[in-house]
Write an enzyme that holds these catalytic residues in place. Structure first.
Site, short mmCIF file in Angstrom:
data_model
loop_
_atom_site.label_atom_id
_atom_site.label_comp_id
_atom_site.label_asym_id
_atom_site.label_seq_id
_atom_site.Cartn_x
_atom_site.Cartn_y
_atom_site.Cartn_z
N ASP A 17 0.87 -1.19 0.00
CA ASP A 17 0.00 0.00 0.00
C ASP A 17 0.91 1.24 0.00
O ASP A 17 1.82 1.35 0.82
CB ASP A 17 -0.86 -0.04 1.27
CG ASP A 17 -1.91 1.06 1.33
OD1 ASP A 17 -2.97 0.82 1.91
OD2 ASP A 17 -1.66 2.16 0.81
N TYR B 9 -2.11 10.06 -2.92
CA TYR B 9 -2.28 11.27 -3.75
C TYR B 9 -1.26 12.34 -3.32
O TYR B 9 -0.69 13.06 -4.15
CB TYR B 9 -3.69 11.86 -3.60
CG TYR B 9 -4.82 11.05 -4.20
CD1 TYR B 9 -4.61 9.81 -4.79
CD2 TYR B 9 -6.13 11.54 -4.16
CE1 TYR B 9 -5.66 9.07 -5.31
CE2 TYR B 9 -7.18 10.82 -4.69
CZ TYR B 9 -6.95 9.59 -5.25
OH TYR B 9 -7.99 8.87 -5.77
N ARG C 194 -0.63 15.07 8.98
CA ARG C 194 -1.31 14.18 9.94
C ARG C 194 -0.86 14.47 11.37
O ARG C 194 -1.60 14.21 12.32
CB ARG C 194 -1.07 12.71 9.56
CG ARG C 194 -1.78 12.34 8.26
CD ARG C 194 -1.67 10.86 7.90
NE ARG C 194 -1.99 10.70 6.47
CZ ARG C 194 -2.17 9.53 5.87
NH1 ARG C 194 -2.07 8.42 6.55
NH2 ARG C 194 -2.44 9.47 4.57
N ASP D 173 -3.81 2.37 -5.12
CA ASP D 173 -2.47 2.34 -4.48
C ASP D 173 -2.18 1.05 -3.74
O ASP D 173 -1.28 1.00 -2.93
CB ASP D 173 -2.32 3.56 -3.55
CG ASP D 173 -3.01 3.38 -2.22
OD1 ASP D 173 -4.03 2.68 -2.17
OD2 ASP D 173 -2.51 3.93 -1.22
N GLU D 174 -2.95 0.01 -4.03
CA GLU D 174 -2.69 -1.25 -3.34
C GLU D 174 -2.53 -2.38 -4.35
O GLU D 174 -3.20 -2.41 -5.38
CB GLU D 174 -3.87 -1.60 -2.44
CG GLU D 174 -4.08 -0.62 -1.31
CD GLU D 174 -5.32 -0.97 -0.51
OE1 GLU D 174 -5.44 -2.13 -0.09
OE2 GLU D 174 -6.17 -0.09 -0.34
P1 DGT Z 1 -2.14 5.77 3.81
O1 DGT Z 1 -2.25 4.54 2.98
O2 DGT Z 1 -2.91 5.69 5.08
O3 DGT Z 1 -0.74 6.22 4.05
O4 DGT Z 1 -2.83 6.97 3.03
P2 DGT Z 1 -3.45 6.98 1.59
O5 DGT Z 1 -3.69 8.41 1.25
O6 DGT Z 1 -2.62 6.24 0.63
O7 DGT Z 1 -4.84 6.29 1.85
P3 DGT Z 1 -5.48 5.04 1.14
O8 DGT Z 1 -4.43 4.04 0.86
O9 DGT Z 1 -6.61 4.65 2.00
O10 DGT Z 1 -6.07 5.61 -0.20
C1 DGT Z 1 -5.32 5.86 -1.37
C2 DGT Z 1 -5.78 7.16 -2.03
O11 DGT Z 1 -7.16 7.08 -2.32
C3 DGT Z 1 -5.63 8.36 -1.14
O12 DGT Z 1 -4.37 8.95 -1.31
C4 DGT Z 1 -6.73 9.27 -1.58
C5 DGT Z 1 -7.78 8.32 -2.08
N1 DGT Z 1 -8.84 8.13 -1.08
C6 DGT Z 1 -8.78 7.38 0.03
N2 DGT Z 1 -9.94 7.41 0.69
C7 DGT Z 1 -10.76 8.20 -0.02
C8 DGT Z 1 -12.14 8.60 0.14
O13 DGT Z 1 -12.82 8.24 1.08
N3 DGT Z 1 -12.64 9.44 -0.83
C9 DGT Z 1 -11.89 9.84 -1.88
N4 DGT Z 1 -12.44 10.64 -2.79
N5 DGT Z 1 -10.61 9.46 -2.08
C10 DGT Z 1 -10.07 8.66 -1.14
MG MG Z 2 -2.24 4.16 0.79
#
Ligand code: DGT
Ligand code: MG
Length: 602
Positions: free
Chosen positions: A23, A28, A60, A115-116
């Site tokens: 992951d 983004y 964060r 991203d996974e």
């Molecule tokens: P992490 O994995 O906790 O370090 O953070 P992220 O940002 O990679 O989170 P992740 O893996 O859950 O989601 C990947 C991308 O998907 C994230 O960068 C933005 C998008 N995303 C995640 N959750 C949501 C959501 O609820 N709504 C929208 N529109 N986009 C989302």
């Molecule tokens: Mg992620």
């Protein structure tokens, strides 16, 4: 030790598999930081509409959380730098690059959201263990918990080797693309995914099979289990089964009263960390589509503007994909003012591949080609809407739903004949839907939302896993039952120079010929398809001796009898019909065919 494992089959209880889940950290946000390194040192939020969908780890620290309202985020972190993330193009590109890097290990890779990825490295681990001193293998990264005694099947060593591979993969992603990632390592997908965020960001965690039950009992909600959807969660909660521990303790008989027997058993298995679903190699989507939703549109010219804008964006996606579309679908959501309800309707039309041209391996469409597509779109629109009456639309959608296969392979005759085609694998895709959002919810999902990679107006495409993402999951899901929701199958065609390739040359031509010979279905029977456009386009193409994708210079350099034979294949639909209906595995060259030039005589 390895020989002791050789009798294990793929059953989960034997822990024979080696699965990695990767992951990307704050995906983004990292894409934006890689594009603009100045953003690395500031708290950064990615904004879609009025929501911060993710933020970097700097932000964060201030308490910024996923999906916070922008106003709330600015309250906790007034210095928050906001970047608009509504255009997903760069995220999609980064996602594809990461997937491509992971393919280098030649193991099945299944993409989940953007991203996974899951990677099944079982065979690679078996291979590596042949040349390793297994008593010396150390774990890379963290262990969820150290094992007490060695499992007789040898899984501990295999998972340690797996952790080394995960580390190599993450290193390569970082070196090639500058993204930091987290990884989870386990003997199944469920545990690999759930253990992945244990040490984030930029680290990895391994869980050994014996800790599956105790780890699962730490999860607060049954909804944390990726394959349990909101409907199933509701049904479980109605039985006072809220946490994963509750599910572990629930009796199978009680579960069987509320779920099918299979599902009850599966739920029990999941609660203790069992999961035997395979990692399915991800292929290209079966369709590529976009939708634009709005309050109301009731004027034809406005609809045309919406479609023009959508088409522009869709063509960018198709260009990125690289396949030549041969079918186009128009979707409308009609509002019924009297009943205060709305419903979707779609119609599709075949389109001629000649609308698209290949230049230096890239797909292009001329202005005239775009006009042709708009004509087709508006014709489909006119069939869906009775313009003599008022209409009210709340959504328009466009999708390319079928693609022409591109026969390739370095030695392929097709490569010599086609204009400017870059060499790539032949992908024959059979997945009916995006499989990443499979879930155990048993509620039916509208089929109209099932078969495209539709993106909403803002192109919001979160990662498919957390409660907030239920709508997105529902939108992308094909069918609710797990077994039918993950039919991703990828076949890599043979790249040998054989009769199949020659058939293909004729097929490419004959597909369009057949269509042009097909009488048009009556409107009543022709609810979902329209052949008129392809008829017109194919007529335009048929004026020439050889198909438009053929490089005439190369063709003319072929020996006369070879030219004749190819022409005969292009011209003779009946021959092709036989070829197409007969099994396509016949590799033997018939006597006196073009194959005699390529197949050595025995
Ligand atoms: P992490 O994995 O906790 O370090 O953070 P992220 O940002 O990679 O989170 P992740 O893996 O859950 O989601 C990947 C991308 O998907 C994230 O960068 C933005 C998008 N995303 C995640 N959750 C949501 C959501 O609820 N709504 C929208 N529109 N986009 C989302
Ligand atoms: Mg992620």
């Amino acid at each position: 030790m390895e020989s002791g494992c050789s009798h294990y089959n793929d059953a989960d209880s034997e822990h024979s598999r080696c699965i990695i889940h990767i992951d990307v950290d704050c995906f983004y946000a990292q894409v934006e930081m890689v594009r603009n390194p100045e953003l690395r040192s500031v708290p950064l939020g990615i904004q879609q509409k009025n929501i911060v969908v993710t933020s970097n780890y700097e932000a964060r620290k201030y308490g910024i959380q996923k999906c916070m309202l922008v106003t709330d985020a600015l309250k906790v972190c007034p210095n928050l730098k906001l970047v608009n993330g509504e255009d997903l193009h760069n995220y999609r590109t980064a996602s594809n690059k990461i997937f491509a890097v992971l393919q280098c290990w030649k193991c099945p890779v299944e993409k989940l959201g953007m991203d996974e990825n899951y990677i099944d490295v079982t065979n690679l681990v078996q291979e590596k263990m042949k040349s390793l001193n297994v008593s010396n293998v150390t774990l890379s990264g963290h262990a969820y918990s150290e094992p007490s005694i060695d499992c007789p099947c040898g899984c501990h060593t295999r998972l340690r080797v797996t952790s080394q591979i995960a580390s190599e993969m993450r290193k390569k992603i970082f070196e090639d693309l500058s993204f930091t990632t987290c990884a989870g390592i386990a003997h199944n997908k469920l545990l690999a995914k759930l253990i992945c965020p244990q040490n984030k960001p930029n680290d990895q965690t391994t869980i050994f099979p014996e800790h599956g039950t105790s780890f699962m009992s730490t999860l607060d909600s049954v909804r944390s289990i990726p394959s349990i959807g909101s409907k199933t969660t509701e049904a479980l909660i109605s039985q006072n089964i809220v946490t994963v521990s509750d599910l572990q303790e629930a009796s199978l008989d009680v579960l069987k009263k509320h779920f099918s027997s299979d599902m009850a058993v599966r739920l029990k298995g999941l609660s203790v960390g069992e999961d035997n679903t395979p990692v399915k190699q991800t292929g290209k989507p079966q369709s590529i589509g976009l939708e634009d939703s709005f309050k109301i549109v009731s004027v034809r010219s406005e609809v045309e503007d919406k479609f023009t804008a959508l088409l522009q964006r869709l063509l960018v996606l198709v260009r990125e994909d690289g396949r030549i579309p041969v079918s186009l679908r128009v979707t409308l959501r009609k509002k019924d003012a009297k009943r205060l309800s709305s419903h979707r309707e779609s119609r599709q039309s075949q389109i001629s591949p000649s609308i698209f041209a290949l230049s230096n391996g890239a797909l292009t469409v001329t202005d005239a080609g775009q006009q042709k597509l708009m004509n087709i779109i508006m014709r489909l629109f006119n069939k869906l809407i009775d313009l003599s009456k008022p209409f009210h639309l709340t959504l328009v959608g466009l999708a390319f739903t079928k693609f022409q296969e591109r026969m390739t392979g370095r030695g392929s005759i097709v490569n010599y004949l086609m204009n400017d085609i870059s060499v790539q694998s032949v992908l024959n895709l059979q997945n009916e839907c995006d499989t990443s959002a499979s879930s155990m919810d048993y509620s039916a999902v509208s089929p109209s939302s099932s078969t495209t990679t539709d993106l909403s107006d803002a192109e919001v495409e979160p990662s498919p896993k957390k409660p907030k993402k239920v709508n997105w999951i529902a939108k992308r899901r094909c069918l609710s039952k797990e077994e039918v929701a993950s039919p991703s199958k990828l076949k890599v065609g043979e790249l040998r120079l054989n009769s199949k390739e020659l058939e293909k040359v004729s097929e490419l031509r004959l597909n369009s010929r057949d269509r042009s010979l097909t009488p048009r279905a009556s409107p009543a029977k022709d609810n979902l398809s329209d052949t008129s456009d392809s008829m017109r386009d194919c007529e335009e193409r048929s004026c020439d001796d050889c198909p438009s994708y053929v490089d005439k210079e190369v063709f003319s350099a072929l020996p006369d009898n070879m030219q004749k034979e190819l022409k005969a294949m292009w011209k003779n639909p009946s021959t092709s019909e036989v070829q197409r209906s007969s099994p396509r595995t016949t590799n033997k060259a018939k006597p006196n065919t073009i194959m005699k030039y390529f197949v050595p005589h025995k």
